[in-house]
Design a protein around this motif. Structure first.
Motif: not given
Lengths: 140, 320
Positions: A7, A38, A54-55, B102, B110, B112-116
């Motif tokens: 990733r 992206y 987070q990723e 995103r 930031t 908040a938690f974002i997961r792709s």
């Protein structure tokens, strides 16, 4: 279960709207089987650090076409260091040859210039990820 | 030191205490599956039950990500701690993916938690790991957990099994009343959003949805206590977002007061059990098929002497 994909977070850091190249690179990495997160334009070191956390990204690719690399490259590395992240940073775009050793010394994993082939891009990214995961730049 | 060298129990402990890197790491392990994923599930399942899981689904380009970004900001402003699991498709050819949600969420705070997440070969609008990812985020204290599906067509409704409340996003020009009455996506909405409501045709879209809901009433299909509201939204401007947030909260209240929350969670339990069992059983059958005792049966189907259905029965009947 399929093997876990690498990733990579791709971003334009700072005020730089030239995003054709980074979109091409995103496609090259996708077609090599990687998961590309992206982020797009006008990112900050903070927003990139947050995304990498987070990723759980394996690498960061920064696209630079505004001659900001000598400022923003080291700033990115410092922000990662401060966050305790040991993720390799690869810079792509317009980087004069004379600046490359400076970025190397600052800890940038690799620099890719115009005309780099898909194979070169993918090989470079994979090598940077492998080197880091082997503990290449282990930090405390 | 990289978290990859830290024992999983410690990573779990850090994640449950809100360490964002640890949460990110757990999500990767959940996506990967296997023993670690099961360890994480054991540690997070019961802790996850109090968070509201919201599914957001709709066609590609309907504006889901942009709306989710606005919704996250609205929840944050209301002192909630939202997290997002945003799903995009993996290439069926190379396994690679460009996860671009995103880009639409750049303005999100930031905190908040974002997961792709990439689908990694799963159809139905989600990745297999998504319920597990939502569990990790809920157990780490995020509430609500918003699941954004890939852009779906008409029948990819996995999200209804993963979410407590399902929001279906449509746009003007999605089709006429006949489209609205076809089976599938529109049947599963708890809340409708007509996004891009500033565009021509928005009121037509609203009318077609209302008509469809009327017919659900006539045929007795609707949940008598809850008629899905239709909310007009312009995500770029933020118009209507608070109404969506309110409708989501009202739906949650409805689920709790009518005991339908437990009903939905039983449905989710059945779904997850079936999917896990299918995976394990499928792998088992694949192994059995390679064993010598089935060689003759396989040959007879290949040569046309036996039918696939009859031969398959020999394979599964011992378990029935």
């Amino acid at each position: 279960m399929p093997p876990a994909s690498s990733r990579i977070v791709l971003a334009k850091l700072g005020l730089d709207g030239h995003d054709r190249g980074i979109k091409v690179v995103a496609r090259m990495l996708r077609d090599a089987g990687m998961e590309v997160i992206y982020l797009g334009l006008r990112q900050t070191t903070d927003s990139i650090v947050a995304a990498v956390e987070q990723e759980d990204a394996d690498a960061i690719g920064l696209s630079m076409h505004n001659a900001g690399h000598l400022t923003l490259g080291p700033a990115m590395l410092a922000a990662l260091d401060e966050a305790g992240l040991d993720v390799p940073v690869i810079i792509g775009g317009i980087v004069p040859d004379d600046d490359r050793p400076i970025l190397d010394d600052a800890g940038v994993a690799a620099v890719l210039g115009p005309g780099a082939s898909a194979e070169e891009v993918v090989t470079t990214v994979r090598a940077a990820i492998d080197f880091a995961s082997a503990g290449g730049d282990e930090t405390a | 030191m990289s978290l990859r060298q830290v024992p999983i129990d410690q990573v779990i402990e850090r994640a449950l205490n809100g360490d964002r890197r640890a949460i990110g790491r757990l999500l990767s392990l959940v996506e990967r599956g296997g023993d670690d994923a099961e360890t994480i599930e054991t540690a997070t399942h019961v802790r996850a039950r109090d968070s509201h899981v919201i599914g957001i689904t709709g066609a590609p380009g309907a504006g889901k990500s942009t709306m989710v970004a606005r919704l996250v900001a609205a929840f944050s402003a209301a002192d909630r701690r939202p997290a997002v699991v945003a799903v995009d498709p993996s290439s069926p050819l190379t396994g690679g993916a460009i996860l671009g949600d995103r880009v639409r969420m750049a303005e999100v705070d930031t905190t908040a938690f974002i997961r792709s997440v990439a689908t990694r070969g799963h159809s139905g609008g989600l990745a297999l790991s998504v319920p597990g990812s939502a569990r990790v985020l809920a157990a780490a204290g995020f509430d609500p957990v918003i699941i954004e599906t890939v852009g779906v067509g008409q029948v990819e409704v996995d999200v209804t099994a993963a979410a407590d409340t399902t929001v279906v996003v449509v746009t003007p020009g999605m089709g006429d009343a006949v489209q609205a009455n076809k089976a599938g996506l529109l049947e599963v909405a708890d809340i409708f959003v007509v996004n891009k409501a500033d565009l021509p045709g928005a009121s037509d879209a609203r009318r077609d949805l209302e008509l469809m809901l009327e017919l659900s009433h006539v045929t007795g299909q609707e949940d008598a206590d809850h008629r899905p509201p239709i909310i007009m939204v312009n995500s770029l401007e933020g118009d209507g977002i608070d109404a969506v947030r309110t409708a989501i909260a009202e739906h949650r209240d409805h689920l709790v007061t009518t005991d339908r929350l437990q009903e939905r969670r039983r449905k989710r339990a059945r779904y997850e059990m079936r999917v896990r069992a299918e995976l394990a059983f499928g792998a088992h059958l694949q192994r059995r098929l390679g064993e010598p005792e089935f060689a003759a049966t396989v040959d007879s189907v290949a040569q046309g002497d036996d039918t696939p259905a009859a031969a398959a029965r020999k394979l599964w009947q011992p378990y029935a």
